[in-house]
Design a protein around this motif. Structure first.
Motif, short mmCIF file in Angstrom:
data_model
loop_
_atom_site.label_atom_id
_atom_site.label_comp_id
_atom_site.label_asym_id
_atom_site.label_seq_id
_atom_site.Cartn_x
_atom_site.Cartn_y
_atom_site.Cartn_z
N ALA A 41 11.40 -85.53 62.91
CA ALA A 41 12.26 -85.34 61.55
C ALA A 41 12.55 -86.59 60.77
O ALA A 41 12.56 -86.93 59.57
CB ALA A 41 13.61 -84.59 61.95
N SER A 42 12.69 -87.76 61.64
CA SER A 42 12.61 -89.04 60.89
C SER A 42 11.86 -90.17 61.04
O SER A 42 11.79 -91.18 60.79
CB SER A 42 14.10 -89.70 61.68
N ALA A 43 10.40 -89.65 61.54
CA ALA A 43 9.47 -90.53 61.81
C ALA A 43 8.83 -91.34 60.83
O ALA A 43 8.44 -92.61 60.72
CB ALA A 43 8.31 -90.02 62.70
N SER A 44 9.31 -90.79 59.65
CA SER A 44 8.57 -91.75 58.18
C SER A 44 9.77 -92.33 57.47
O SER A 44 9.50 -93.16 56.58
CB SER A 44 8.14 -90.51 57.34
N TRP A 45 11.11 -92.42 58.14
CA TRP A 45 12.09 -92.71 57.30
C TRP A 45 11.90 -94.53 57.56
O TRP A 45 11.33 -95.06 58.53
CB TRP A 45 13.49 -92.67 57.95
N PRO A 46 12.44 -95.15 56.57
CA PRO A 46 12.49 -96.78 56.69
C PRO A 46 13.19 -97.30 57.93
O PRO A 46 14.29 -96.75 58.31
CB PRO A 46 12.95 -97.17 55.34
N VAL A 47 12.82 -98.06 58.42
CA VAL A 47 13.48 -98.94 59.72
C VAL A 47 13.66 -100.57 59.17
O VAL A 47 14.20 -101.35 60.06
CB VAL A 47 12.93 -98.71 60.98
N ARG A 48 13.31 -101.01 58.04
CA ARG A 48 13.11 -102.50 57.90
C ARG A 48 13.49 -102.57 56.35
O ARG A 48 13.12 -101.66 55.40
CB ARG A 48 11.67 -103.02 57.97
N PRO A 49 13.91 -103.57 56.00
CA PRO A 49 14.36 -103.77 54.53
C PRO A 49 13.21 -103.75 53.66
O PRO A 49 13.16 -103.15 52.54
CB PRO A 49 15.11 -105.12 54.84
N ALA A 50 12.14 -104.25 53.88
CA ALA A 50 10.93 -104.25 53.15
C ALA A 50 10.56 -102.82 52.62
O ALA A 50 9.72 -102.63 51.87
CB ALA A 50 9.86 -105.02 53.65
N GLN A 51 10.80 -101.90 53.45
CA GLN A 51 10.45 -100.59 53.31
C GLN A 51 11.42 -99.83 52.38
O GLN A 51 11.28 -98.58 52.25
CB GLN A 51 10.38 -99.95 54.80
N VAL A 52 12.50 -100.47 51.81
CA VAL A 52 13.59 -99.86 50.81
C VAL A 52 13.26 -100.45 49.52
O VAL A 52 13.77 -101.70 49.19
CB VAL A 52 14.90 -100.08 51.26
N PRO A 53 12.29 -100.15 48.38
CA PRO A 53 11.98 -100.82 47.56
C PRO A 53 12.93 -101.15 46.57
O PRO A 53 13.06 -102.41 46.18
CB PRO A 53 11.17 -99.62 46.80
N ASP A 54 14.13 -100.28 46.59
CA ASP A 54 15.25 -100.74 45.50
C ASP A 54 16.26 -101.75 45.97
O ASP A 54 17.17 -101.85 45.65
CB ASP A 54 15.68 -99.53 44.93
N GLY A 55 16.20 -102.00 47.62
CA GLY A 55 17.24 -102.90 48.04
C GLY A 55 18.43 -101.96 48.19
O GLY A 55 18.65 -100.82 48.41
N ASP A 56 19.65 -103.05 47.91
CA ASP A 56 20.94 -102.47 47.86
C ASP A 56 21.36 -101.57 46.72
O ASP A 56 22.09 -100.73 46.95
CB ASP A 56 21.70 -103.49 48.04
N ALA A 57 20.48 -101.32 45.89
CA ALA A 57 20.50 -100.51 44.73
C ALA A 57 20.22 -98.98 45.05
O ALA A 57 20.63 -98.26 44.24
CB ALA A 57 19.91 -101.05 43.53
N ASP A 58 19.52 -98.72 46.24
CA ASP A 58 18.90 -97.69 46.72
C ASP A 58 20.38 -96.82 47.10
O ASP A 58 21.05 -97.31 47.86
CB ASP A 58 17.87 -97.89 47.71
N PRO A 59 20.74 -95.54 46.49
CA PRO A 59 21.87 -94.87 46.74
C PRO A 59 21.88 -94.53 48.46
O PRO A 59 22.87 -94.55 48.90
CB PRO A 59 21.89 -93.59 46.06
N LEU A 60 20.75 -94.44 48.90
CA LEU A 60 20.68 -93.76 50.30
C LEU A 60 20.70 -95.02 51.40
O LEU A 60 21.48 -95.36 52.02
CB LEU A 60 19.45 -92.78 50.48
N TRP A 61 19.51 -95.71 51.34
CA TRP A 61 19.37 -96.53 52.45
C TRP A 61 20.06 -98.16 51.93
O TRP A 61 20.12 -98.86 52.85
CB TRP A 61 17.65 -96.81 52.57
N GLY A 62 20.27 -98.15 50.78
CA GLY A 62 20.84 -99.35 50.34
C GLY A 62 22.49 -99.05 50.40
O GLY A 62 23.15 -99.68 51.44
N ARG A 63 22.89 -98.26 49.35
CA ARG A 63 24.37 -98.14 49.38
C ARG A 63 24.96 -97.67 50.79
O ARG A 63 25.86 -98.19 51.57
CB ARG A 63 24.98 -97.44 48.27
#
Length: 318
Positions: A41-63
């Motif tokens: 269910a989660s194998a494709s989710w990000p596990v590194r900051p570089a995999q979150v393109p919007d960084g802290d601005a991303d509502p899910l993986w950032g905020r």
């Protein structure tokens, strides 16, 4: 692990994995990314900051992700402070996929009890065995449904109610029916010796339609299929802080944003804020001979009841 609250455990693990690889990490969990990758269910989710393109601005993986990282750090500090003050029993209620028994620097003689569903614990153990992980404290994993009576399971595993305990219910009470929350708090009170501590999380009020449609909730539902609002129990919530105070505990209520300011990183308030109602509760059982305690808070809208006697401020106090 693909459904319901088990899936939220993967969400929090992914947030911890991302945080682990930040240069300014608030907390590090080297096991987290292995749980994320081990579940389909989660194998494709990000596990590194570089995999979150919007960084802290991303509502899910950032905020939301940084919220979980901040919560992890604050509750780590709570448990370690209790342990270094002499507590040797730690009980994690709804332990999920966190690996505090492995990743924290426990003093000698600590026993960490992890209580969760059999399915979550079995998945967790499979991954840990694959990694040949060795706990830093004595770890006892206990399968129980926290909506029911779980005290006997804990007592049968060697838990001693005559000794002080550091209790933690991280991200648990939000999902419990009101009656189960009351039973859980009452059970903790019954099993806690003098100088025990407790930390847990609640939402302080019913959120408005504008907040319920905020990007944190909608993005989490649309991108990874977790409807947090549907998982939260919809009944009116009991006042567990007041119930603990009535049992003689000193209770302190904090907002996450206080710890954002303290650590210099973490989520900040925003309009229609899905995190604004979140409260972190820190409670300390009275020392022997203490008489009365109360509720203290720095969060607006909650009436304080200063203690007249009892233990020093609990973990989580500034």
């Amino acid at each position: 692990m693909a459904r319901g609250v088990g899936r939220t455990a993967l969400l929090v693990a992914a947030a911890r994995a991302i945080e682990t690889h930040r240069p300014d990490a608030l907390a590090r969990d080297p096991f987290a990314e292995h749980f994320v990758r081990a579940a389909a269910a989660s194998a494709s989710w990000p596990v590194r900051p570089a995999q979150v393109p919007d960084g802290d601005a991303d509502p899910l993986w950032g905020r939301l992700g940084r919220y979980f990282a901040l919560r992890t750090r604050v509750l780590d500090d709570h448990l370690l402070r209790s342990a270094h003050l002499g507590v040797r029993q730690v009980v994690l209620l709804g332990a999920g996929l966190d690996c505090r028994a492995y990743r924290l620097d426990w003093p000698p003689g600590c026993a960490v009890y992890e209580v969760d569903t059999a399915e979550v614990l079995a998945f967790k153990q499979t991954v840990l065995d694959r990694l040949r992980a060795t706990p830093a404290a004595e770890r006892r994993a206990l399968a129980a449904d926290l909506r029911d009576d779980w005290a006997d399971v804990l007592l049968s595993a060697g838990f001693d109610p005559a000794e002080p305990t550091a209790w933690l219910a991280e991200g648990l009470l939000l999902y419990l029916p009101a009656a189960a929350e009351r039973r859980l708090v009452a059970t903790i009170g019954r099993l806690s010796a003098a100088e025990s501590t407790l930390a847990y999380e609640i939402k302080d009020l019913v959120e408005s339609p504008q907040v319920r449609s905020s990007s944190v909730y909608t993005t989490t539902r649309q991108r990874i299929g977790i409807d947090l609002l549907a998982l939260f129990d919809g009944e009116p919530r009991p006042d567990s802080a007041a119930e603990l105070a009535s049992l003689g505990w000193t209770v302190t209520i904090r907002t996450p944003y206080e710890f954002t300011r303290r650590h210099g990183r973490g989520p900040l308030p925003e309009p229609n804020d899905a995190l604004a109602a979140n409260r972190w509760i820190f409670a300390a059982a009275p020392r022997d001979g203490a008489t009365t305690s109360g509720v203290r808070t720095t969060a607006s809208g909650i009436t304080p009841c200063p203690p007249t006697a009892g233990p020093p401020p609990p973990p989580g106090s500034p």
